[in-house]
Design a protein around this motif. Structure first.
Motif: not given
Length: 215
Positions: A147-153
């Motif tokens: 993945y190019q971008e990793f997101r989280l909350t």
């Protein structure tokens, strides 16, 4: 608990670790899950068969589950609830009501493109906190997945986790006020992301994260 640490995808582990993963998951998210039931044993039985093994990663310390991390995408969410398990542990009326309330949260597809992943369900056992388990899990998915971008909350009350994420390069890009039933535990949900600088980059530049504690 200072043994050798290795990370494997859940479906690559030879033995069934579903119950151990459920124990870590329930312990890590009990403040939220107690709205379903205050009985941890019931919660473990509700969730043990719900983990999507293709996107769940497990940190093993001396062969025992020390931490978990799920890396979802726009095709697979990390948890697929089993309605029958919920009814079996909560009863027909409450079970159906609970399933109706929480199904959307767990089953709604992530509206990201193919190059973006959503990191969720990060948790470690109490004995392993402060031993770099969460950092190792994050480094593993970052180095192994394309993945190019990793997101989280993350909740604003979880200072230890926020510290780790920031040191690994995650930056906050948005926030949302806590819901009515969440206000006593935190004020905001913080949305953070890590963008890979280039396609070849496959490791974090970190040195002292092992001293951080995780929650």
């Amino acid at each position: 608990m200072d043994g050798m640490l290795e990370v494997k995808r859940m479906d690559e582990i030879e033995r069934d670790v579903s119950t151990e993963v459920a124990i870590v998951f329930v312990d890590g998210y009990y403040n939220e899950l107690r709205l379903i039931s205050k009985n941890k044993e019931k919660l473990i039985l509700i969730f043990k068969n719900s983990f999507v093994k293709e996107v769940f990663y497990v940190a093993l310390m001396d062969g025992n589950v020390a931490g978990i991390l799920a890396c979802s995408n726009n095709k697979l969410r990390a948890i697929h609830l089993n309605k029958e398990d919920i009814i079996a542990n909560l009863g027909f009326i409450k079970g159906n009501f609970v399933f109706f309330l929480i199904e959307k949260e767990f089953h709604t597809p992530i509206s990201y493109d193919d190059s973006t992943a959503y990191i969720e369900s990060v948790a470690t056992i109490t004995e392993a906190r402060g031993k770099g388990v969460a950092t190792r899990l994050l480094e593993h998915v970052y180095s192994k997945l394309p993945y190019q971008e990793f997101r989280l909350t993350v909740k604003d009350s979880n200072k230890a986790a926020i510290s780790i994420y920031k040191k690994l390069g995650f930056k906050q890009f948005d926030k949302m006020k806590a819901g009515f039933f969440e206000k006593k535990h935190f004020k905001y949900k913080l949305y953070m992301k890590l963008v890979r600088r280039n396609q070849e980059e496959r490791s974090f530049a970190y040195s002292d994260f092992e001293s951080e504690s995780e929650e």
